[in-house]
Write a protein that holds these residues in place. Structure first.
Motif, PDB file in Angstrom:
ATOM      1  N   THR A   9       0.943  -1.205   0.098  1.00  0.00           N
ATOM      2  CA  THR A   9       0.029   0.194   0.024  1.00  0.00           C
ATOM      3  C   THR A   9       0.745   1.198   0.056  1.00  0.00           C
ATOM      4  O   THR A   9       2.171   1.194   0.430  1.00  0.00           O
ATOM      5  CB  THR A   9      -0.941   0.136   1.300  1.00  0.00           C
ATOM      6  N   PRO A  10       0.291   2.406  -0.567  1.00  0.00           N
ATOM      7  CA  PRO A  10       0.956   3.534  -0.606  1.00  0.00           C
ATOM      8  C   PRO A  10       1.540   3.891   0.900  1.00  0.00           C
ATOM      9  O   PRO A  10       2.576   4.556   1.187  1.00  0.00           O
ATOM     10  CB  PRO A  10       0.226   4.581  -1.288  1.00  0.00           C
ATOM     11  N   TYR A 148       3.087  12.909  -3.932  1.00  0.00           N
ATOM     12  CA  TYR A 148       1.818  12.684  -3.478  1.00  0.00           C
ATOM     13  C   TYR A 148       0.789  11.980  -4.277  1.00  0.00           C
ATOM     14  O   TYR A 148       0.100  11.067  -4.245  1.00  0.00           O
ATOM     15  CB  TYR A 148       1.053  13.921  -3.017  1.00  0.00           C
ATOM     16  N   ASN A 152       0.012   7.694  -4.775  1.00  0.00           N
ATOM     17  CA  ASN A 152      -1.399   7.346  -4.966  1.00  0.00           C
ATOM     18  C   ASN A 152      -2.039   6.766  -6.264  1.00  0.00           C
ATOM     19  O   ASN A 152      -3.304   6.648  -6.444  1.00  0.00           O
ATOM     20  CB  ASN A 152      -2.466   8.362  -4.412  1.00  0.00           C
ATOM     21  N   PRO A 156      -6.669   5.839  -6.614  1.00  0.00           N
ATOM     22  CA  PRO A 156      -6.710   7.176  -6.104  1.00  0.00           C
ATOM     23  C   PRO A 156      -7.717   7.106  -4.972  1.00  0.00           C
ATOM     24  O   PRO A 156      -7.825   8.083  -4.228  1.00  0.00           O
ATOM     25  CB  PRO A 156      -6.979   8.222  -7.173  1.00  0.00           C
ATOM     26  N   SER A 158      -8.266   4.406  -2.984  1.00  0.00           N
ATOM     27  CA  SER A 158      -8.219   3.456  -1.962  1.00  0.00           C
ATOM     28  C   SER A 158      -7.884   4.038  -0.671  1.00  0.00           C
ATOM     29  O   SER A 158      -7.465   5.142  -0.372  1.00  0.00           O
ATOM     30  CB  SER A 158      -6.657   2.776  -2.290  1.00  0.00           C
ATOM     31  N   ASN A 161      -4.299   4.739   0.724  1.00  0.00           N
ATOM     32  CA  ASN A 161      -3.505   5.914   0.403  1.00  0.00           C
ATOM     33  C   ASN A 161      -2.873   6.906   1.348  1.00  0.00           C
ATOM     34  O   ASN A 161      -3.584   6.884   2.359  1.00  0.00           O
ATOM     35  CB  ASN A 161      -4.153   6.603  -0.820  1.00  0.00           C
TER      36      ASN A 161
END
Length: 306
Positions: A9-10, A148, A152, A156, A158, A161
């Motif tokens: 995950t980001p 940023y 993501n 976008p 999620s 994020n």
């Protein structure tokens, strides 16, 4: 290609940072790869592109490759293997045991390779063999906004994020990945007068790419014809690069490994200056401008960023 588990995950990518010799790194940069950088064999004919993240790395890479071929984009051989085309300091999925530095070490000369490493963590032989180093930086507000969007980009919407507030807070802290922007930029700025170092800014490229190419031509001793210059300007534009990258994705079996991080997150975004205004609050803008004024005062770099 799936993301390695450590980067699923980001949010994990941003918060699971790794500390090494006082500098924080994303989970893709692991201590065993940083140790290998210390013994990396530099060659005198290397061209090393050094950048802070999201400061135009892939744009400058394309400019340099176009210059090598006098602007003939179709003559550029694209290396889609991330083990030979990634950041010098990166570990490689899926097991994260191999290092990009191994792949670059096995590549034939002349080599162009890139890294986000701060100046103090470059291979020590850089200072004895003196290869050409091009350093590219960018307004930190734009770099933060670009990061940023980048982290993501997969989804976008999620829930995993990174929020803008967390990105801003982390980017301008001492736990920023690859070190704080100010320390990173000033570290290379202090070497701007070295014969083998050329310090450039993203904003100079946006304002007058032709002039930047001429400076690179002189620095690299790589003559460009007038026709070649026009080809470079055309193919190094945002639209030109989008066309090129779309063609790479179409024609190369692993083309997206060249044009996107992990084959997923596009390296080419908006390619603008001033895009930070869409994210920064007035308070964040003022806080960042105050930081730039205080940290860059009297350095000479404040002429570019203030």
């Amino acid at each position: 290609m799936a993301l390695p588990k450590i980067l699923m995950t980001p949010l994990a990518a941003l918060t699971q940072a790794v500390e090494y010799e006082g500098v924080w790194f994303p989970p893709l940069v692991l201590p065993h790869c940083l140790e290998k950088v210390k013994t990396f064999e530099v060659r005198e004919d290397d061209l090393i592109l050094t950048t802070y993240p999201k400061c135009g790395t892939h744009w400058m890479k394309e400019v340099l490759r176009l210059m090598q071929h006098d602007g003939h984009v179709e003559k550029i051989k694209r290396e889609t293997d991330p083990s030979k085309n990634g950041d010098l300091s990166f570990a490689l999925p899926p097991d994260m045991k191999r290092c990009v530095s191994d792949g670059i070490a096995a590549s034939p000369s002349p080599r162009i390779y890139a890294t986000h490493l701060p100046v103090q963590l470059l291979p020590p032989q850089v200072w004895t063999k003196k290869p050409k180093i091009v350093y590219l930086t960018r307004d930190p507000k734009d770099a933060c906004s670009s990061m940023y969007r980048f982290v993501n980009a997969i989804d976008p919407t999620s829930k995993n994020n990174v929020t803008w507030e967390l990105m801003y807070k982390t980017f301008f802290s001492e736990k920023a990945h690859f070190g704080n922007w100010f320390d990173h930029a000033l570290g290379f700025w202090n070497h701007r007068d070295d014969d083998n170092v050329l310090f450039l800014t993203y904003e100079e490229m946006k304002t007058d790419l032709r002039s930047v190419v001429r400076r690179l031509e002189k620095f690299l001793g790589l003559p460009i014809t007038s026709e070649g210059m026009e080809r470079i300007i055309e193919h190094a534009s945002v639209e030109g690069m989008k066309k090129t990258f779309a063609k790479i994705e179409e024609e190369y079996e692993n083309g997206k490994m060249y044009t996107r991080a992990f084959g997923l997150m596009p390296f080419i975004q908006k390619g603008v200056s001033g895009g930070w205004k869409a994210n920064f609050t007035d308070e964040q803008r003022d806080e960042c401008n105050k930081m730039m004024k205080e940290k860059l005062a009297g350095t000479g770099l404040d002429v570019h960023y203030h």
